[in-house]
Design a protein around this motif. Structure first.
Motif, PDB file in Angstrom:
ATOM      1  N   GLU A   1       4.289   0.906   2.779  1.00  8.39           N
ATOM      2  CA  GLU A   1       5.633   1.454   2.527  1.00  8.39           C
ATOM      3  C   GLU A   1       5.573   2.905   2.088  1.00  8.39           C
ATOM      4  N   GLN A   2       6.516   3.682   2.558  1.00  7.30           N
ATOM      5  CA  GLN A   2       6.693   5.047   2.034  1.00  7.30           C
ATOM      6  C   GLN A   2       7.741   5.015   0.930  1.00  7.30           C
ATOM      7  N   ASN A   3       8.668   4.046   1.055  1.00  3.62           N
ATOM      8  CA  ASN A   3       9.840   3.968   0.196  1.00  3.62           C
ATOM      9  C   ASN A   3       9.535   3.034  -0.978  1.00  3.62           C
ATOM     10  N   PHE A   4       9.108   3.634  -2.123  1.00  5.17           N
ATOM     11  CA  PHE A   4       8.679   2.748  -3.206  1.00  5.17           C
ATOM     12  C   PHE A   4       9.857   2.051  -3.874  1.00  5.17           C
ATOM     13  N   ARG A   5      11.072   2.584  -3.717  1.00  2.77           N
ATOM     14  CA  ARG A   5      12.249   1.886  -4.247  1.00  2.77           C
ATOM     15  C   ARG A   5      12.462   0.570  -3.496  1.00  2.77           C
ATOM     16  N   PHE A   6      12.212   0.596  -2.194  1.00  5.53           N
ATOM     17  CA  PHE A   6      12.261  -0.651  -1.429  1.00  5.53           C
ATOM     18  C   PHE A   6      11.097  -1.562  -1.827  1.00  5.53           C
TER      19      PHE A   6
ATOM     20  N   LEU B   1       0.880  -1.167   0.000  1.00  4.46           N
ATOM     21  CA  LEU B   1       0.000   0.000   0.000  1.00  4.46           C
ATOM     22  C   LEU B   1       0.913   1.212   0.000  1.00  4.46           C
ATOM     23  N   LEU B   2       0.860   1.986  -1.077  1.00  7.49           N
ATOM     24  CA  LEU B   2       1.658   3.201  -1.183  1.00  7.49           C
ATOM     25  C   LEU B   2       0.719   4.392  -1.062  1.00  7.49           C
ATOM     26  N   GLY B   3       1.260   5.521  -0.641  1.00  2.00           N
ATOM     27  CA  GLY B   3       0.431   6.733  -0.566  1.00  2.00           C
ATOM     28  C   GLY B   3       1.033   7.726   0.399  1.00  2.00           C
ATOM     29  N   ARG B   4       0.520   8.944   0.340  1.00  2.00           N
ATOM     30  CA  ARG B   4       1.060  10.010   1.199  1.00  2.00           C
ATOM     31  C   ARG B   4       0.723   9.754   2.655  1.00  2.00           C
TER      32      ARG B   4
ATOM     33  N   ALA C   1       3.627  11.795  -8.662  1.00  2.00           N
ATOM     34  CA  ALA C   1       2.486  12.691  -8.451  1.00  2.00           C
ATOM     35  C   ALA C   1       1.609  12.187  -7.305  1.00  2.00           C
ATOM     36  N   TYR C   2       1.366  10.871  -7.268  1.00  2.00           N
ATOM     37  CA  TYR C   2       0.567  10.300  -6.173  1.00  2.00           C
ATOM     38  C   TYR C   2       1.220  10.560  -4.825  1.00  2.00           C
ATOM     39  N   LEU C   3       2.539  10.343  -4.779  1.00  2.00           N
ATOM     40  CA  LEU C   3       3.233  10.396  -3.490  1.00  2.00           C
ATOM     41  C   LEU C   3       3.688  11.806  -3.148  1.00  2.00           C
ATOM     42  N   GLY C   4       3.615  12.721  -4.117  1.00  2.00           N
ATOM     43  CA  GLY C   4       4.025  14.088  -3.861  1.00  2.00           C
ATOM     44  C   GLY C   4       5.511  14.216  -3.592  1.00  2.00           C
ATOM     45  N   VAL C   5       6.308  13.414  -4.317  1.00  2.00           N
ATOM     46  CA  VAL C   5       7.768  13.507  -4.127  1.00  2.00           C
ATOM     47  C   VAL C   5       8.433  14.142  -5.355  1.00  2.00           C
TER      48      VAL C   5
END
Ligand code: ATP
Length: 235
Positions: free
Chosen positions: A192-197, A37-40, A231-235
């Motif tokens: 996860e916050q870290n999508f690279r992981f 689950l990814l997201g801000r 864009a989704y994660l605002g990074v």
């Protein structure tokens, strides 16, 4: 996924008191899959895990596990079905030893892994058997928290930001642990916050925004969707 999902979440809503936080989460996780689950911050990822585990005041909708409806069941009954939750805080008791921390939860489901087998999976824990919980590194605490859940017989593991606050080399170890668990047939939902992981461990990624799932990206398509993801994660 293929075949019947082990976990199916449909129209899941959840509240903290008066505050309506989840607005119809949809997730389908096949047996043996790892999904993230990814997201801000504040999107509702942690609340989704808590709602699946039944540790939230009010929830509505449908969460089926191996075909059985769990909405309306208390969290203890949900755990007995084979769902385990490792919260972001990990919940390691500082004054207890590694061994005591492992033995603390009741074995909630027949078929939980014996302590000896947990030490085979996590040899570094065996070396620290008599160490106090807080003397462990963050990575060791995370392994202990996961090991403790395996003892309960859970085959669906809900992991909330297992890499939070850990050094890169330890994050790699957590990644190896998650891949090992997948190989052993465990099903995992990972916040996860870290999508690279996330990319190194997962089959698919769900994007959560304002209490809803707004997208699903197969891992193989993550790189091609990197702008959208930013864009989704605002990074
Ligand atoms: P984070 O990474 O910050 O934990 P998240 O996506 O996991 O983000 P949640 O923790 O699920 O988000 O929070 C979703 C919403 O619910 C946020 O608006 C948050 O402020 C609110 N919230 C979370 N916990 C509580 C609580 N115990 N009481 C009231 N509101 C809460």
């Amino acid at each position: 996924a293929g075949g019947k999902p082990l976990l199916a979440v449909r129209g899941l809503e959840a509240w903290y008191g008066e505050s309506h936080v989840l607005h119809g989460i949809e997730l389908h996780v096949g047996e043996g899959e790892v999904v993230t689950l990814l997201g801000r911050n504040g999107a509702g990822k942690t609340t989704t895990l808590k709602s699946i585990m039944g540790v939230i005041g009010k929830r509505k909708g449908s969460v089926t596990f191996a075909g059985q409806e769990t909405i309306g069941l208390p969290s203890r009954a949900i755990a007995r079905l084979g769902i385990g939750y490792v919260p972001e805080e990990r919940g390691i008791y500082s004054t207890l030893s590694v061994e005591e921390n492992l033995l603390l939860p009741p074995q909630v489901k027949p078929g939980g892994l014996p302590v000896e087998q947990i030490f085979t999976l996590f040899p570094n824990l065996k070396e620290r058997l008599r160490s106090q919980g807080t003397k462990l590194s963050g990575g060791e605490q995370q392994m202990l928290a996961i090991g403790r859940i395996l003892r309960t017989g859970a085959n669906l593991l809900l992991l909330d930001e297992p890499t939070e606050g850990l050094a890169p080399v330890i994050i790699d170890q957590i990644g190896a642990t998650i891949r090992m668990l997948k190989q052993k047939g465990f099903t995992i939902v990972l916040v996860e916050q870290n999508f690279r992981f996330a990319q190194t461990v997962a089959d698919r990624h769900y994007v959560v925004e304002q209490g809803k799932v707004v997208d699903m990206i197969p891992n193989a398509e993550l790189d091609a969707n990197i702008d959208k993801l930013h864009a989704y994660l605002g990074v």
